[in-house]
Scaffold this motif. Structure first.
Motif, PDB file in Angstrom:
ATOM      1  N   GLY A  24       0.793  -1.216   0.000  1.00  0.00           N
ATOM      2  CA  GLY A  24       0.000   0.000   0.000  1.00  0.00           C
ATOM      3  C   GLY A  24       0.827   1.267   0.000  1.00  0.00           C
ATOM      4  O   GLY A  24       0.299   2.352  -0.264  1.00  0.00           O
ATOM      5  N   THR A  25       2.108   1.159   0.315  1.00  0.00           N
ATOM      6  CA  THR A  25       2.932   2.366   0.390  1.00  0.00           C
ATOM      7  C   THR A  25       3.674   2.634  -0.912  1.00  0.00           C
ATOM      8  O   THR A  25       4.419   3.599  -1.002  1.00  0.00           O
ATOM      9  CB  THR A  25       3.964   2.251   1.523  1.00  0.00           C
ATOM     10  N   LEU A  26       3.467   1.767  -1.908  1.00  0.00           N
ATOM     11  CA  LEU A  26       4.152   1.957  -3.183  1.00  0.00           C
ATOM     12  C   LEU A  26       3.467   3.061  -3.998  1.00  0.00           C
ATOM     13  O   LEU A  26       2.299   3.363  -3.800  1.00  0.00           O
ATOM     14  CB  LEU A  26       4.116   0.669  -4.000  1.00  0.00           C
ATOM     15  N   GLU A  80      -3.111   2.900 -17.132  1.00  0.00           N
ATOM     16  CA  GLU A  80      -4.004   4.013 -16.810  1.00  0.00           C
ATOM     17  C   GLU A  80      -3.507   4.774 -15.581  1.00  0.00           C
ATOM     18  O   GLU A  80      -3.163   4.199 -14.569  1.00  0.00           O
ATOM     19  CB  GLU A  80      -5.409   3.465 -16.525  1.00  0.00           C
ATOM     20  N   GLY A  81      -3.502   6.075 -15.695  1.00  0.00           N
ATOM     21  CA  GLY A  81      -3.172   6.909 -14.541  1.00  0.00           C
ATOM     22  C   GLY A  81      -1.702   6.935 -14.198  1.00  0.00           C
ATOM     23  O   GLY A  81      -1.328   7.350 -13.113  1.00  0.00           O
ATOM     24  N   PRO A  90       4.095   9.233 -17.900  1.00  0.00           N
ATOM     25  CA  PRO A  90       4.577   8.744 -19.195  1.00  0.00           C
ATOM     26  C   PRO A  90       5.819   7.865 -19.098  1.00  0.00           C
ATOM     27  O   PRO A  90       5.888   6.821 -19.751  1.00  0.00           O
ATOM     28  CB  PRO A  90       4.890  10.036 -19.945  1.00  0.00           C
ATOM     29  N   ARG A 145       4.815   4.559 -17.865  1.00  0.00           N
ATOM     30  CA  ARG A 145       4.117   3.827 -18.925  1.00  0.00           C
ATOM     31  C   ARG A 145       5.093   3.178 -19.873  1.00  0.00           C
ATOM     32  O   ARG A 145       4.935   2.022 -20.250  1.00  0.00           O
ATOM     33  CB  ARG A 145       3.246   4.781 -19.738  1.00  0.00           C
ATOM     34  N   PHE A 168      -3.198   8.599  -0.067  1.00  0.00           N
ATOM     35  CA  PHE A 168      -3.600   7.261   0.384  1.00  0.00           C
ATOM     36  C   PHE A 168      -2.347   6.419   0.464  1.00  0.00           C
ATOM     37  O   PHE A 168      -1.807   6.019  -0.566  1.00  0.00           O
ATOM     38  CB  PHE A 168      -4.584   6.614  -0.591  1.00  0.00           C
ATOM     39  N   GLY A 169      -1.881   6.149   1.658  1.00  0.00           N
ATOM     40  CA  GLY A 169      -0.647   5.400   1.777  1.00  0.00           C
ATOM     41  C   GLY A 169       0.445   6.139   1.025  1.00  0.00           C
ATOM     42  O   GLY A 169       0.686   7.327   1.244  1.00  0.00           O
ATOM     43  N   GLY A 170       1.108   5.460   0.106  1.00  0.00           N
ATOM     44  CA  GLY A 170       2.199   6.077  -0.615  1.00  0.00           C
ATOM     45  C   GLY A 170       1.748   6.815  -1.872  1.00  0.00           C
ATOM     46  O   GLY A 170       2.570   7.391  -2.578  1.00  0.00           O
ATOM     47  N   VAL A 171       0.452   6.780  -2.141  1.00  0.00           N
ATOM     48  CA  VAL A 171      -0.021   7.370  -3.394  1.00  0.00           C
ATOM     49  C   VAL A 171      -0.615   8.747  -3.134  1.00  0.00           C
ATOM     50  O   VAL A 171      -1.427   8.929  -2.236  1.00  0.00           O
ATOM     51  CB  VAL A 171      -1.096   6.455  -4.030  1.00  0.00           C
ATOM     52  N   PRO A 178      -7.201  10.278 -17.108  1.00  0.00           N
ATOM     53  CA  PRO A 178      -7.357   8.819 -17.145  1.00  0.00           C
ATOM     54  C   PRO A 178      -7.890   8.282 -15.819  1.00  0.00           C
ATOM     55  O   PRO A 178      -7.867   8.984 -14.810  1.00  0.00           O
ATOM     56  CB  PRO A 178      -5.938   8.317 -17.416  1.00  0.00           C
ATOM     57  N   ASN A 179      -8.354   7.030 -15.857  1.00  0.00           N
ATOM     58  CA  ASN A 179      -8.788   6.384 -14.607  1.00  0.00           C
ATOM     59  C   ASN A 179      -7.662   6.434 -13.593  1.00  0.00           C
ATOM     60  O   ASN A 179      -6.499   6.271 -13.938  1.00  0.00           O
ATOM     61  CB  ASN A 179      -9.120   4.908 -14.858  1.00  0.00           C
ATOM     62  N   GLY A 180      -8.020   6.636 -12.358  1.00  0.00           N
ATOM     63  CA  GLY A 180      -7.010   6.623 -11.315  1.00  0.00           C
ATOM     64  C   GLY A 180      -6.235   7.912 -11.228  1.00  0.00           C
ATOM     65  O   GLY A 180      -5.259   8.005 -10.490  1.00  0.00           O
ATOM     66  N   ALA A 181      -6.657   8.934 -11.980  1.00  0.00           N
ATOM     67  CA  ALA A 181      -5.933  10.187 -11.936  1.00  0.00           C
ATOM     68  C   ALA A 181      -6.275  10.994 -10.692  1.00  0.00           C
ATOM     69  O   ALA A 181      -5.606  11.965 -10.386  1.00  0.00           O
ATOM     70  CB  ALA A 181      -6.231  11.009 -13.190  1.00  0.00           C
ATOM     71  N   GLU A 210     -18.906  11.990 -13.754  1.00  0.00           N
ATOM     72  CA  GLU A 210     -19.131  11.066 -14.867  1.00  0.00           C
ATOM     73  C   GLU A 210     -20.607  10.743 -15.093  1.00  0.00           C
ATOM     74  O   GLU A 210     -21.016   9.586 -14.962  1.00  0.00           O
ATOM     75  CB  GLU A 210     -18.336   9.773 -14.656  1.00  0.00           C
ATOM     76  N   HIS A 221     -15.472  11.191 -18.967  1.00  0.00           N
ATOM     77  CA  HIS A 221     -14.544  10.487 -19.844  1.00  0.00           C
ATOM     78  C   HIS A 221     -14.848  10.746 -21.310  1.00  0.00           C
ATOM     79  O   HIS A 221     -13.965  10.669 -22.159  1.00  0.00           O
ATOM     80  CB  HIS A 221     -14.647   8.979 -19.608  1.00  0.00           C
ATOM     81  N   TYR A 258      -2.265  11.868 -12.687  1.00  0.00           N
ATOM     82  CA  TYR A 258      -1.386  11.515 -11.594  1.00  0.00           C
ATOM     83  C   TYR A 258      -1.629  12.433 -10.390  1.00  0.00           C
ATOM     84  O   TYR A 258      -0.722  12.780  -9.654  1.00  0.00           O
ATOM     85  CB  TYR A 258       0.068  11.660 -12.072  1.00  0.00           C
ATOM     86  N   ALA A 301       0.309  12.848 -21.935  1.00  0.00           N
ATOM     87  CA  ALA A 301      -0.150  12.237 -20.694  1.00  0.00           C
ATOM     88  C   ALA A 301      -1.359  11.362 -20.944  1.00  0.00           C
ATOM     89  O   ALA A 301      -1.484  10.262 -20.416  1.00  0.00           O
ATOM     90  CB  ALA A 301      -0.489  13.320 -19.677  1.00  0.00           C
ATOM     91  N   TYR A 302      -2.247  11.881 -21.753  1.00  0.00           N
ATOM     92  CA  TYR A 302      -3.517  11.202 -21.885  1.00  0.00           C
ATOM     93  C   TYR A 302      -3.462  10.049 -22.870  1.00  0.00           C
ATOM     94  O   TYR A 302      -4.089   9.026 -22.687  1.00  0.00           O
ATOM     95  CB  TYR A 302      -4.598  12.205 -22.301  1.00  0.00           C
ATOM     96  N   LEU A 303      -2.689  10.246 -23.913  1.00  0.00           N
ATOM     97  CA  LEU A 303      -2.644   9.205 -24.926  1.00  0.00           C
ATOM     98  C   LEU A 303      -1.358   8.414 -24.890  1.00  0.00           C
ATOM     99  O   LEU A 303      -1.180   7.476 -25.629  1.00  0.00           O
ATOM    100  CB  LEU A 303      -2.836   9.826 -26.304  1.00  0.00           C
TER     101      LEU A 303
END
Lengths: 234, 247, 309, 342, 391
Positions: A133-135, A163-164, A167, A170, B13-16, B37-40, B172, B203, B220, B241-243
């Motif tokens: 969870g910390t990544l 996704e998300g 770059p 990715r 959230f945690g490390g994100v 994108p999803n998760g952005a 959405e 979207h 991100y 970023a998007y594509l």
């Protein structure tokens, strides 16, 4: 090459609402296929059917020689379907090592082990005892792929694996998938990044409103730019 | 005065980093779209604005009022109305009762035990009007659980409108809709445009570029660009970023 | 108050604590992985005590009694999971509470029919019948053995959960069972394993408590309530939380009973204090739980601190 | 908009021929004439038995208000029954026999106590809410045990029934009718409250609290009010119970009684106004007749009737999702255009 | 709805049947028949039924039907079952009642209805004093008696420093009060009351150990006694502290205690080793029928049955004549297993009280052995407070 996955006339939905209508898809050993389409077009529903989370209302799915439309998820997993799910879904309270080891399996081969995954994704090696969870998002994605590889899958399904992500990350992921392709690992890749998909994949299937609206190899697809644009377009 | 101003909102959230110092404004009458994108971090952002997710840093002002520490229901009473990406309805209720619930949220004297909720003609009229706006007049008494997905999405919007909002957050609204249903919602959104300040997360690019006055691109957890639709379309960084294009 | 008294009360508290931990571990694991509230967990404790007592009556061997209790309760747990409760896992907590409430009544009566309404006899093993001397202070060796056994089991559980693959799967299953299944693990068997393990631990607690308290129908309920308090305070689904909360509850409860009357006597008239003291001591852990929940609704050691969801 | 405007006494047009309505009407009619049947059978016992059933039903109506309509699973509501019983027994032991004082005391203590407990408990939800309400009930239980001057663990007997103006509650039939009227009043009030604007929000907090909050409803205020109201109903049930049994004891607040109240609500039908009455009748009739029935077949196992009761409860939870009364259609077949009444 | 009709119909049917067979005399038995205290109630009941069986289903020559109800050691349940006995079964005699708190919860209700209550165990103090009733007879003892005898014994032994332990309920308090009343020349240095449902006494025993008393006075009936004695022995205290008890080591607990109880003292009115003829007959018959040594609860139940037998015989079964039946009971014209038996003014027995210790009997079984008779023709402390109403 023999057929690894064969989906025939698949219909599925939730309760009264149908989402998938007569979907057909075949992936042979060593082949890379893609699933294209905008959000809400039924891609994730198809993945749920493939991995056994959702029982189709009609149609057949045969995987690695078995009929699996009504099989439990773990049976399909054991047959060699490796899932890298949408949203990554790594186990947040397990360390990176535990995430990789917990569900590892050698039923379908011994090609992948901890050392190999670490050398495949060196970033994971640096984070071995950190909690999942910390990544960061990119690292979690690598972990999700590594986790699936540790089951030594015969078919890897990647649902929105980029996704998300930034770059550069990715690019890392796409490079990794390229290497996997070179090893003749069959894959089903779901993504919107056409530019990365076209060189990677052998053939494509586009979904719209739960129906297959376009199929073909990369060359055939590139000749239909307008159609593509409508399918996943910006 | 801007309808909505956020300053450097952060949620971890945690490390994100789900949202990374997000600053944006919605001007009166403006339809401001957020794509990504999803998760952005789009849904996280909406949650932070509505007050369901506590921000780690930053501030939110709605119509000039600092709501950063205000509980969700008070923000709603200020006039901030939202729809959900995943439909959030009282499933056992009828469509009309769902909207009535929304109408009553703005009623000063809703804390009443005696009279029948359905006897309040003014409220019932407002509820019926809201349903009519989204074209669901024929479905007053249908239990929500039995409605089609698209109808439930429309009901979400009707409920938001029924609260007499001063700012709409639409998460959405087109998700999972058929083409016909989408078209109906898009024309509905067009009719709403200008009457309310709207923050639209979506979207469906076609819809976004057709509707929005301004578009922000969230990737991100960060806003990498805010501009008119045309300029966003041309923006190289956004495309990258998007594509996934190498910039 | 002498140091010796305080020390022996502390040990008494620990002894209660480790017994509670054995019960709480199973209950919290089952809750964590299946989201299932099993009020009948206390019945498994009772069954363990009875299986143990029956084996003891026939063999006079405490070791065999333990084996019978652990095996018997584990088997009952396995059967319950496979045949009675599966359908309830997906239901809401209300149905689960109700169904297992019914099971409590069922098991109590079943025991009464089979073994009669009176308490049955089981004694501590002869070797542990006496007391041990620790630097001039004596303590019942059997209770000491319970503490040791309980801590050993806790350590074993720690190793199982933290160091083995089964443990990893249990922890992974607690956060995302669907994903574990998709990766090829039979989650049903994992559930059954966890349930049976929890039942076996409850059975162990039952047989270990047997020589101290009377083995009788309904012996599971008071201890069940304490166990629920433990897992709530510890944080649902958290083994670590269950361990610390069990020790805290055991010690708080024991020290409350031991010293509350004395404290009360210094505050009020003796006869009132004699009545209020024990009652207040009984209320203490509930008060503690209410305070914990009011401050930290998720309990002291929530299971998924690192969860990103 | 819907057609005719219903009268204010019956807030929603009731379908008198619907199975649920018919059942409820028949039950109420039977309850109304029950003392006459009992006296014809020379069996006064059934009057006090039916009084007990109705008191349990009353407490369950109280619990149902938050459990069935607000989705709050309280495993501690017996504590308010306990409170009501002591509100009779303690003054009575000092010679205060006025029923008005007993009720006033019960309500007067119940409201602040339930407000405090509710405010803390509502910070949690789900399983933690179940457990914290259980914890509060245990505290009150042990609190009652510590009342040494009032019997402690033993409880205390009440010398005589409360005096209530011109009503002679010492007459079992009068007490019965007093209880019946209270139950009918509680049914009517809870029905009105459920259909009121307040009730709409309360039901929404059960169905989708997140949505209700996002619309701007301060749901905590609604939940807490409902919780306190439901506690008050249980306290009144306690006042009546102490009058029936002429006894009050900590056991009235035991967690098993809280469990039984939940059983009654679910057995009758969660989220139906009349369900608790049906649930109470079924559960208590079972408790009453099971021993007799077993005695007639397997006399050796007469005292083991709880085995069957346990299995019964288990299968109710497993199979009967809507409860007995809740499974009856609320509208006549073919007329399902309107939503079902609660 | 349907179910209600069925339930009511079933209930009506059953009561109808009961009415049809109303010829035998109905006697209600209330006692603890489940839970840890079940052996007490069971012994009371078994001895009662043994007498009835020996008499061919009759008492005093009249066929009787005993309706057994379990009060579950819960006053509220007891209330409910007594209501049922009085209103539904319409019994005219109730016997049994194991625990004092149960007795306190139900006695008024029963005697107010002019139904005779023959207690065969609990004898709480209010009922011997201010709340005495002509409809209540005790075939056992006033609670305090069993403690007073121990207090007297402790005085005789010259103990200086004694701790008292009991559960926190009516009888517990009565027993400790009774012990203190007759314990002269020393002091009770501490009184420890534990909740009635508490099973583990470790905290309290640690406290006792740290205070090093000469002796410990305890009252822990039934299952509580089993727990207490086991834990006392495990704590190693039996070597250093003498245990004097009431209702703790007796016929109901010794089978589960075995050797753990050896040497502990108990004070009461009767022991299985009494040599009188009635007792010899009783013990032999009970052992033959139930294959265990009778406990004092069985002895009490037996005496209660003999008392009823004698009184019913005197009135020839016409117990509707309450005055005559009352006089017949008061006469106590039967051979008690305890030897001398007569009722005092408050209708509690006036009797000798004994001390026993736990020892092996002739057959090698762990049992009670008479060691002293500290009190002779003892009248309880509350009799003076009783103003017995005429019937």
């Amino acid at each position: 090459m023999s057929e690894l996955l064969k989906v025939e006339n698949l219909c599925a939905g939730y309760g009264a609402s149908n989402v998938l209508f007569d979907v057909n898809l075949t992936i042979r050993e060593g082949e890379v296929a893609t699933l294209l389409g905008r959000n809400g077009m039924g891609k994730s529903t198809l993945v749920k059917c493939l991995c056994g989370w959702l029982t189709p209302t009609a149609g057949r799915i045969s995987f690695a020689g078995s009929e699996v439309a009504k099989a439990a998820p773990h049976v399909i997993g054991k047959l060699g379907l490796g899932l890298v799910p949408e949203g990554r879904q790594i186990f947040p309270s397990l360390t990176v090592r535990e995430n990789l080891v917990a569900t590892a399996s050698t039923t379908n081969g011994k090609a992948w082990n901890l050392d190999r995954v670490v050398s495949f994704f060196p970033r994971l090696g640096e984070r071995m005892s950190q909690l999942g969870g910390t990544l960061s998002g990119g690292e979690q994605q690598m972990l999700a792929i590594g986790r699936a590889l540790m089951t030594n899958p015969r078919l890897l399904i990647l649902d929105e694996a980029t996704e998300g992500l930034a770059p550069l990350v990715r690019a890392d992921i796409w490079r990794a998938l390229g290497k996997l392709k070179a090893e003749k690992l069959a894959m089903l890749v779901i993504d919107k990044d056409l530019k990365a998909l076209l060189p990677l994949a052998d053939h494509h299937t586009g979904l719209e409103k739960g129906r297959v609206v376009i199929t073909g190899n990369s060359v055939e697809l590139q000749s239909q730019q307008e159609r593509l644009h409508a399918l996943i377009g910006v | 005065m801007s309808a909505l101003v956020t300053h450097a909102l952060v949620k971890r959230f945690g490390g994100v980093l789900a949202t990374d110092h997000v600053s944006l404004t919605v001007e009166p009458g403006e339809l401001h779209a957020i794509i990504g994108p999803n998760g952005a971090g789009k849904s996280t952002l909406i949650g932070q604005l509505a007050g369901e997710i506590a921000s780690d840093e930053g501030s939110v002002r709605v119509l000039g009022v600092d709501v950063s520490r205000m509980p969700t229901h008070q923000r709603a009473q200020l006039g901030l109305a939202r729809t959900y990406q995943v439909t959030q309805l009282a499933k056992e209720f009828t469509a009309l009762d769902n909207v009535l619930l929304a109408v009553n949220a703005r009623a000063a004297h809703n804390f009443r035990f005696w009279g029948n909720a359905h006897d309040d003609d003014a409220a019932m009229q407002k509820a019926a009007t809201a349903l009519a706006i989204v074209g669901m007049s024929h479905l007053h008494h249908a239990e929500v659980g039995t409605l089609a997905h698209g109808e439930q999405r429309q009901l979400e919007i009707a409920m938001a409108l029924a609260t007499e909002p001063k700012l709409l957050l639409l998460d959405e609204p087109l998700a999972g809709m058929s083409q016909g249903e989408s078209a109906a919602i898009i024309s509905l959104l067009k009719s709403l445009k200008g009457r309310y300040p709207i923050l639209l997360v979506e979207h469906d690019m076609e819809a976004v570029f057709a509707l929005a006055d301004r578009v922000s691109v969230l990737v991100y957890g960060r806003i990498i660009a805010t501009d008119t639709p045309d300029r966003i379309r041309e923006n190289a960084e956004v495309r990258a970023a998007y594509l996934g294009d190498e910039a | 108050m002498t140091t010796q008294l305080a020390l022996s009360q502390l040990l008494n508290g620990l002894q209660l604590g480790v017994l509670l931990f054995l019960l709480a571990a199973g209950l919290t694991l089952v809750f964590g992985i299946m989201s299932f509230v099993n009020l009948a967990h206390g019945s498994l404790y009772m069954l363990g005590a009875y299986f143990g007592a029956a084996a003891f009556a026939n063999t006079d061997s405490f070791v065999l009694a333990i084996i019978a209790a652990v095996g018997g309760a584990g088997l009952v747990g396995l059967l319950l999971d496979r045949f009675a409760l599966t359908k309830l896992y997906a239901r809401d907590h209300l149905d689960q509470v109700l169904a297992t409430f019914g099971l409590i009544l069922f098991f109590n009566e079943l025991i009464r029919i089979i073994w009669g309404p009176s308490s049955v006899f089981i004694s501590a093993p002869k070797a542990l019948g006496g007391t041990i001397d620790i630097g001039g202070f004596t303590y019942p060796s059997y209770r000491f053995a319970i503490i040791a056994a309980g801590l050993a089991v806790a350590l074993g559980l720690y190793v199982l959960i933290q160091k083995t693959r089964v443990g990893m799967l249990i922890r992974a299953g607690a956060t995302n069972a669907n994903m574990v299944a998709a990766l090829g693990v039979n989650i049903k068997w994992l559930n059954t394993l966890v349930f049976a393990l929890g039942a076996a631990l409850a059975g162990l607690a039952g047989v270990m408590a047997g020589p101290i308290v009377s083995v009788q129908p309904g012996m599971g309920e008071p201890v069940l309530i304490l166990t629920l308090v433990v897992i709530i305070i510890g944080g649902l689904g958290s083994i670590r939380g269950a361990f610390f909360a069990a020790l805290i509850v055991g010690v708080v409860d024991t020290l409350g009973r031991a010293f509350m009357p004395t404290i009360m006597r210094s505050l009020m008239e003796r006869s009132t204090a004699d009545a209020a003291g024990p009652a207040l001591a009984s209320m203490l852990i509930y008060l503690f739980m209410a305070v914990v929940l009011a401050v930290k609704p998720q309990g002291l050691f929530p299971a998924n601190v690192a969860a990103t969801r | 908009m819907s057609g005719t405007k219903p009268s204010s006494l019956w807030p929603v047009a009731i379908q008198w021929s619907a199975p649920r309505t018919v059942t409820a009407v028949i039950i109420i009619a039977l309850l109304a004439v029950l003392p006459m049947i009992a006296s014809a059978l020379e069996s006064s016992y059934y009057v006090s038995f039916a009084t007990r059933v109705l008191i349990y039903a009353l407490a369950a109506i109280g619990l149902n208000f938050i459990l069935g309509f607000g989705g709050m699973v309280s495993l501690g509501h017996a504590m308010y029954v306990l409170l009501g019983a002591y509100a009779v027994a303690i003054p009575a032991s000092h010679g205060v026999t006025s029923g008005f004082i007993h009720v006033a005391l019960a309500v007067g203590v119940c409201v602040p106590l339930a407000s405090g407990f509710g405010a803390v408990a509502l910070r949690t939800s789900g399983i933690a809410f179940i457990m914290i309400t259980l914890a509060f009930a245990q505290m009150l239980f042990f609190g009652a045990v510590s009342l040494k001057d009032y019997g402690g663990d033993d409880g205390l007997t009440v010398a005589a029934r409360s005096t209530l103006g011109g009503l002679d509650l010492t007459n079992n039939t009068t007490l019965y009718y007093a209880v019946l009227v209270t139950v009918l009043l509680a049914l009517y009030l809870s029905w009105r409250a459920v259909l009121s604007p307040f009730g709409l929000v309360l039901r929404a907090t059960k169905s989708n609290p997140r949505r209700a909050t996002a619309l701007g409803h301060p749901i905590f205020r609604y939940q807490l009010t409902a919780y306190v109201a439901s506690a008050v109903v249980c306290a009144v049930a306690g006042v009546l119970l102490a009058n029936l049994t002429l006894f009050a004891s900590p056991a009235y607040g035991a967690w098993t009684l809280s469990g039984e109240l939940i059983v009654i609500v679910i057995l009758g039908g969660l989220g139906t106004v009349f369900g608790p009455v049906v649930g109470a009748i079924i559960l208590l009739a079972l408790e009453e007749t099971l021993p007799t029935l077993i005695d007639a077949t397997l006399p050796d196992y007469k005292s083991n009737w709880m085995l069957l009761l346990g299995l019964f409860i288990f299968f109710v939870a497993l199979l009967l999702k809507r409860g007995v009364f809740g499974s009856l259609p609320a509208s006549v077949r073919g007329e399902r255009s309107k939503p079902e009444l609660p | 709805m349907h179910k209600l009709v069925v339930a009511l119909a079933a209930a009506g049917l059953v009561s109808g049947v009961a009415f049809a067979q109303s010829s035998p005399l109905k006697i209600g038995f209330v006692g603890e028949l489940s839970g840890p205290q079940a052996p007490l109630g069971q012994d009371q009941y078994d001895a009662l039924m043994m007498v009835i069986e020996q008499n061919g289903g009759k008492l005093g020559g009249v066929p009787v039907q005993v309706i057994k109800e379990d009060s579950q050691l819960k006053p509220d349940v007891a209330n409910q079952v007594v209501d049922k006995l009085l209103e539904k079964d319409k019994v005219q005699i109730i016997t049994g009642v194991t625990f004092s708190n149960i007795m306190m919860a139900v006695h008024k209700k029963i005697t107010d209805k002019a139904v005779f209550l023959i207690g065969s165990n609990a004898g709480p103090s209010p009922m011997a004093g201010a709340q005495c009733s002509p409809y209540f007879f005790s075939a056992s003892w006033q609670n305090d008696n069993q403690a007073e005898v121990v207090g007297k014994y402790a005085s005789d032994k010259g103990y200086k420093n004694v701790i008292a332990m009991a559960p926190n309920y009516q009888a517990g308090k009565d027993f400790v009060a009774g012990f203190k009343r007759s314990f002269k020349g020393g002091t009770v240095t501490d009184e420890i009351y534990t909740p009635l449902n508490q099973q583990d006494f470790s905290a309290e025993l640690a406290q006792v150990a740290s205070k090093k008393p000469d002796a410990l006075y305890v009252f822990y009936p039934g299952g509580l006694g089993v727990n207490f004695v086991k834990q006392f022995q495990q704590a190693g205290l039996n070597k250093s502290i003498t245990v004097m008890s009431t209702s703790t080591v007796d016929g109901s607990t010794l089978p589960a205690l075995r050797d753990a109880a050896l040497g502990m003292l108990s004070g009461t009115f009767w022991g299985p080793d009494f040599p009188n003829e009635a007792n010899q007959k009783f013990v032999a018959a009970f052992e033959k029928k139930y294959n265990r040594i009778p406990s004092q609860y069985a002895a009490q139940g037996y005496d209660a049955a003999l008392l009823l037998d004698s009184a019913i015989r005197k009135v020839k079964g016409k117990i509707d004549d309450k005055k005559a039946f009352h006089a017949a009971l008061k006469a106590a014209d039967f051979k008690s297993v305890r030897g001398n038996f007569k009722f005092g003014t408050n209708q509690f027995p006036v009797q000798d009280m004994y001390m026993f210790d736990v020892a092996k009997d002739a057959k090698g079984r762990v049992s009670l052995r008479t060691v002293a008779k500290p009190l002779v023709n003892h009248v309880d402390a509350y009799a003076a407070q009783c103003v017995m109403k005429a019937l």
